[in-house]
Design a protein around this motif. Structure first.
Motif, PDB file in Angstrom:
ATOM      1  N   PRO A  38       0.805  -1.228   0.000  1.00 49.06           N
ATOM      2  CA  PRO A  38       0.000   0.000   0.000  1.00 49.06           C
ATOM      3  C   PRO A  38       0.837   1.277   0.000  1.00 49.06           C
ATOM      4  CG  PRO A  38      -0.946  -1.595   1.507  1.00 49.06           C
ATOM      5  CD  PRO A  38       0.372  -2.161   1.064  1.00 49.06           C
ATOM      6  N   PHE A  39       0.268   2.327  -0.556  1.00 47.96           N
ATOM      7  CA  PHE A  39       0.957   3.602  -0.732  1.00 47.96           C
ATOM      8  C   PHE A  39       1.525   4.145   0.569  1.00 47.96           C
ATOM      9  CE2 PHE A  39       0.664   8.252  -0.427  1.00 47.96           C
ATOM     10  CZ  PHE A  39       1.579   8.622  -1.410  1.00 47.96           C
ATOM     11  N   ASP A  40       0.739   4.127   1.648  1.00 46.10           N
ATOM     12  CA  ASP A  40       1.228   4.699   2.899  1.00 46.10           C
ATOM     13  C   ASP A  40       2.416   3.918   3.444  1.00 46.10           C
ATOM     14  OD1 ASP A  40      -0.386   2.524   3.405  1.00 46.10           O
ATOM     15  OD2 ASP A  40      -1.289   3.354   5.222  1.00 46.10           O
ATOM     16  N   GLU A  41       2.445   2.610   3.198  1.00 43.22           N
ATOM     17  CA  GLU A  41       3.571   1.796   3.654  1.00 43.22           C
ATOM     18  C   GLU A  41       4.815   2.060   2.807  1.00 43.22           C
ATOM     19  OE1 GLU A  41       2.366  -2.310   4.031  1.00 43.22           O
ATOM     20  OE2 GLU A  41       0.390  -1.691   4.779  1.00 43.22           O
ATOM     21  N   ARG A  42       4.622   2.276   1.517  1.00 47.23           N
ATOM     22  CA  ARG A  42       5.749   2.638   0.655  1.00 47.23           C
ATOM     23  C   ARG A  42       6.323   3.984   1.078  1.00 47.23           C
ATOM     24  NH1 ARG A  42       3.312   3.033  -4.843  1.00 47.23           N
ATOM     25  NH2 ARG A  42       1.318   2.437  -3.955  1.00 47.23           N
ATOM     26  N   LEU A  43       5.431   4.929   1.324  1.00 48.88           N
ATOM     27  CA  LEU A  43       5.866   6.274   1.717  1.00 48.88           C
ATOM     28  C   LEU A  43       6.619   6.230   3.035  1.00 48.88           C
ATOM     29  CD1 LEU A  43       5.556   9.145   0.546  1.00 48.88           C
ATOM     30  CD2 LEU A  43       3.583   9.445   2.062  1.00 48.88           C
ATOM     31  N   SER A  44       6.137   5.419   3.961  1.00 48.17           N
ATOM     32  CA  SER A  44       6.815   5.295   5.246  1.00 48.17           C
ATOM     33  C   SER A  44       8.212   4.714   5.075  1.00 48.17           C
ATOM     34  CB  SER A  44       5.988   4.402   6.187  1.00 48.17           C
ATOM     35  OG  SER A  44       6.674   4.194   7.405  1.00 48.17           O
ATOM     36  N   MET A  45       8.352   3.718   4.223  1.00 49.86           N
ATOM     37  CA  MET A  45       9.670   3.137   3.979  1.00 49.86           C
ATOM     38  C   MET A  45      10.619   4.162   3.370  1.00 49.86           C
ATOM     39  SD  MET A  45      10.059  -0.066   4.917  1.00 49.86           S
ATOM     40  CE  MET A  45      11.366  -0.680   3.872  1.00 49.86           C
ATOM     41  N   ILE A  46      10.116   4.964   2.450  1.00 46.12           N
ATOM     42  CA  ILE A  46      10.963   5.975   1.807  1.00 46.12           C
ATOM     43  C   ILE A  46      11.387   7.038   2.810  1.00 46.12           C
ATOM     44  CG2 ILE A  46      10.950   7.869   0.131  1.00 46.12           C
ATOM     45  CD1 ILE A  46       9.121   6.073  -1.626  1.00 46.12           C
ATOM     46  N   ASN A  47      10.433   7.549   3.578  1.00 48.34           N
ATOM     47  CA  ASN A  47      10.725   8.674   4.473  1.00 48.34           C
ATOM     48  C   ASN A  47      11.374   8.267   5.784  1.00 48.34           C
ATOM     49  OD1 ASN A  47       9.687  10.575   2.670  1.00 48.34           O
ATOM     50  ND2 ASN A  47       7.599  10.361   3.465  1.00 48.34           N
ATOM     51  N   ASP A  48      11.094   7.061   6.253  1.00 48.37           N
ATOM     52  CA  ASP A  48      11.590   6.642   7.568  1.00 48.37           C
ATOM     53  C   ASP A  48      12.794   5.707   7.510  1.00 48.37           C
ATOM     54  OD1 ASP A  48       9.435   8.086   8.504  1.00 48.37           O
ATOM     55  OD2 ASP A  48       8.163   6.322   8.788  1.00 48.37           O
ATOM     56  N   VAL A  49      13.028   5.101   6.342  1.00 47.08           N
ATOM     57  CA  VAL A  49      14.118   4.128   6.246  1.00 47.08           C
ATOM     58  C   VAL A  49      15.121   4.506   5.153  1.00 47.08           C
ATOM     59  CG1 VAL A  49      14.711   1.698   5.861  1.00 47.08           C
ATOM     60  CG2 VAL A  49      12.593   2.290   7.080  1.00 47.08           C
ATOM     61  N   VAL A  50      14.637   4.669   3.929  1.00 47.57           N
ATOM     62  CA  VAL A  50      15.548   4.878   2.797  1.00 47.57           C
ATOM     63  C   VAL A  50      16.268   6.219   2.882  1.00 47.57           C
ATOM     64  CG1 VAL A  50      15.714   5.112   0.290  1.00 47.57           C
ATOM     65  CG2 VAL A  50      14.251   3.327   1.287  1.00 47.57           C
ATOM     66  N   LYS A  51      15.511   7.300   2.923  1.00 53.87           N
ATOM     67  CA  LYS A  51      16.149   8.628   2.925  1.00 53.87           C
ATOM     68  C   LYS A  51      17.013   8.859   4.160  1.00 53.87           C
ATOM     69  CE  LYS A  51      12.972  10.981  -0.221  1.00 53.87           C
ATOM     70  NZ  LYS A  51      11.987  12.089  -0.378  1.00 53.87           N
ATOM     71  N   PRO A  52      16.551   8.503   5.369  1.00 53.85           N
ATOM     72  CA  PRO A  52      17.434   8.663   6.538  1.00 53.85           C
ATOM     73  C   PRO A  52      18.700   7.822   6.434  1.00 53.85           C
ATOM     74  CG  PRO A  52      15.161   8.422   7.245  1.00 53.85           C
ATOM     75  CD  PRO A  52      15.186   8.112   5.782  1.00 53.85           C
ATOM     76  N   GLY A  53      18.601   6.639   5.837  1.00 49.48           N
ATOM     77  CA  GLY A  53      19.768   5.786   5.687  1.00 49.48           C
ATOM     78  C   GLY A  53      20.827   6.418   4.809  1.00 49.48           C
ATOM     79  N   TYR A  54      20.404   7.006   3.713  1.00 51.00           N
ATOM     80  CA  TYR A  54      21.364   7.672   2.822  1.00 51.00           C
ATOM     81  C   TYR A  54      21.883   8.965   3.446  1.00 51.00           C
ATOM     82  CZ  TYR A  54      20.762   4.346  -0.947  1.00 51.00           C
ATOM     83  OH  TYR A  54      20.784   3.194  -1.697  1.00 51.00           O
ATOM     84  N   ALA A  55      21.005   9.671   4.157  1.00 50.44           N
ATOM     85  CA  ALA A  55      21.453  10.891   4.832  1.00 50.44           C
ATOM     86  C   ALA A  55      22.536  10.586   5.850  1.00 50.44           C
ATOM     87  CB  ALA A  55      20.265  11.587   5.497  1.00 50.44           C
TER      88      ALA A  55
END
Length: 389
Positions: free
Chosen positions: A346-363
């Motif tokens: 679902p969209f909200d789960e994808r968005l959460s992964m992007i904002n809470d896991v992927v982007k912070p990991g690269y940052a």
């Protein structure tokens, strides 16, 4: 963020630590060689070409690289042969999740064909339930090891067989219990996706997700049928979309109507660079279409396909691209966000992964690089002042 962030190439250690998203990985193409040997011994399968794990791993890679389709297909005969019991399926699936998590994969969709695991009496439902159990166990072990991963299953129907609707119904049955979508795989030539329209029409009526292996070996007609006749959400491989893109000597790029449609509609391409080299879809990493598709901002993603046969991992795939195209952490994040946007959850789960896991990991990786760079600069300044003072 400084200019160095964009120009300095990530190390292999950084690539491995970076959060990665995998959409195209075959369960029967990613076994540990030692596991193949163990299960073969336990189940009495005595047809392995090698019985020592390291030698067997080499055999799988060499067979896949041989240029012989017969020998390449033989590799899957051996892996499927040791995936015919509940215990074997649980073990293989758990190890798959563990291995991906250890490689920095935070979300994966792993595909397999339930119909290929029935030789010792399992039912289709029992196959799905065993694989789901294994994935959950692998996620648990990964957490204990300090890694984070979520694995969803894609149920695959073989395009040369006649069970696509049955497997599509199975995918829909388990869609809220570990299964996130449907796929068809197998030889493209002679087996177009339109042979399975009943399965795709059923999935569309059920508002379910599916990807189709298309544009790996057969080219543009396969892509066109997958999209316009079948309504695929993603293209498994899709690398041959490059055949509809012309690059003039002066660098001017012209997209054909199908390529333009794929880009305009943001159709995800499940690109598998190392696998494509083995099958002849590209002659080298430098010549792989992913470089141009990245520049043209197609919805390109990076994947492994068959980790055992290609002797690869997501870290390996990205390292090849980093060295070949001088991709930075920013480029890696772009590919990873593309993949997460294209996942079948679902969209909200994808968005959460992007904002809470992927982007912070690269940052975090960027900030670590900046800290080390600043420390190195201070050390150089200190040494210089000692000699100048």
């Amino acid at each position: 963020m400084t200019s160095e962030t964009h120009t300095t190439l990530p190390t292999r250690a950084q690539i491995q630590r970076a959060p990665k998203v995998l959409l195209h990985d075959h369960l029967d193409g990613g076994l540990r060689p030692a596991t193949v040997v163990d299960i073969a011994r336990e189940t009495g399968y005595d047809d392995l070409p090698e019985t020592e794990p390291e030698a067997l791993g080499v055999w799988f890679r060499e067979a896949a690289d041989s240029g012989s389709l017969e020998r390449y297909l033989e590799t899957f005969r051996h892996t499927c042969a040791v995936m015919q019991t509940r215990d074997a399926l649980v073990r293989v699936s758990a190890e798959c999740a563990e291995d991906l998590a250890a490689d920095g994969v935070v979300y994966a969709e792993v595909r397999y064909a339930p119909e290929q695991h029935l030789e010792q009496g399992l039912t289709l439902d029992e196959v799905v339930e065993a694989v789901n159990e294994g994935f959950r166990e692998g996620e648990r072990r990964a957490r204990e090891a300090g890694h984070r991963i979520r694995v969803g299953a894609l149920l695959t129907a073989m395009r040369h067989a006649a069970r696509a609707l049955e497997i599509a119904e199975l995918a829909n049955k388990y869609r809220d219990n570990g299964v996130v979508g449907f796929d068809i795989a197998g030889a493209e030539a002679g087996f177009p996706p339109t042979r399975h329209l009943d399965a795709f029409e059923y999935l569309k009526r059920e508002n379910n997700h599916f990807t189709i292996h298309a544009g790996e070996a057969f080219g543009l007609p396969s892509i066109w049928q997958a999209l316009q006749w079948c309504g695929a959400d993603r293209l498994g491989h899709g690398v041959r979309i490059i055949d509809d893109i012309k690059v003039a000597e002066d660098g001017t790029v012209e997209l054909g109507r199908l390529a333009a449609y794929v880009r305009d509609k943001r159709v995800p391409l499940e690109l598998c660079p190392s696998s494509n080299l083995q099958t002849g879809a590209a002659a080298s990493y430098a010549e792989h279409p992913i470089g141009l598709l990245r520049k043209l901002r197609f919805r390109a993603t990076v994947n492994t396909d068959n980790r055992l046969m290609s002797g690869t991992s997501m870290t390996d795939e990205f390292e090849h691209l980093v060295r070949t195209f001088e991709y930075t952490l920013d480029d890696m994040q772009w590919f990873t966000v593309n993949a997460m946007k294209s996942a079948f959850i679902p969209f909200d789960e994808r968005l959460s992964m992007i904002n809470d896991v992927v982007k912070p990991g690269y940052a975090e990786l960027r900030s670590q690089w900046l800290f080390r760079q600043a420390s190195a600069d201070r050390a150089v300044t200190s040494d210089s002042s000692r000699y100048l003072g």
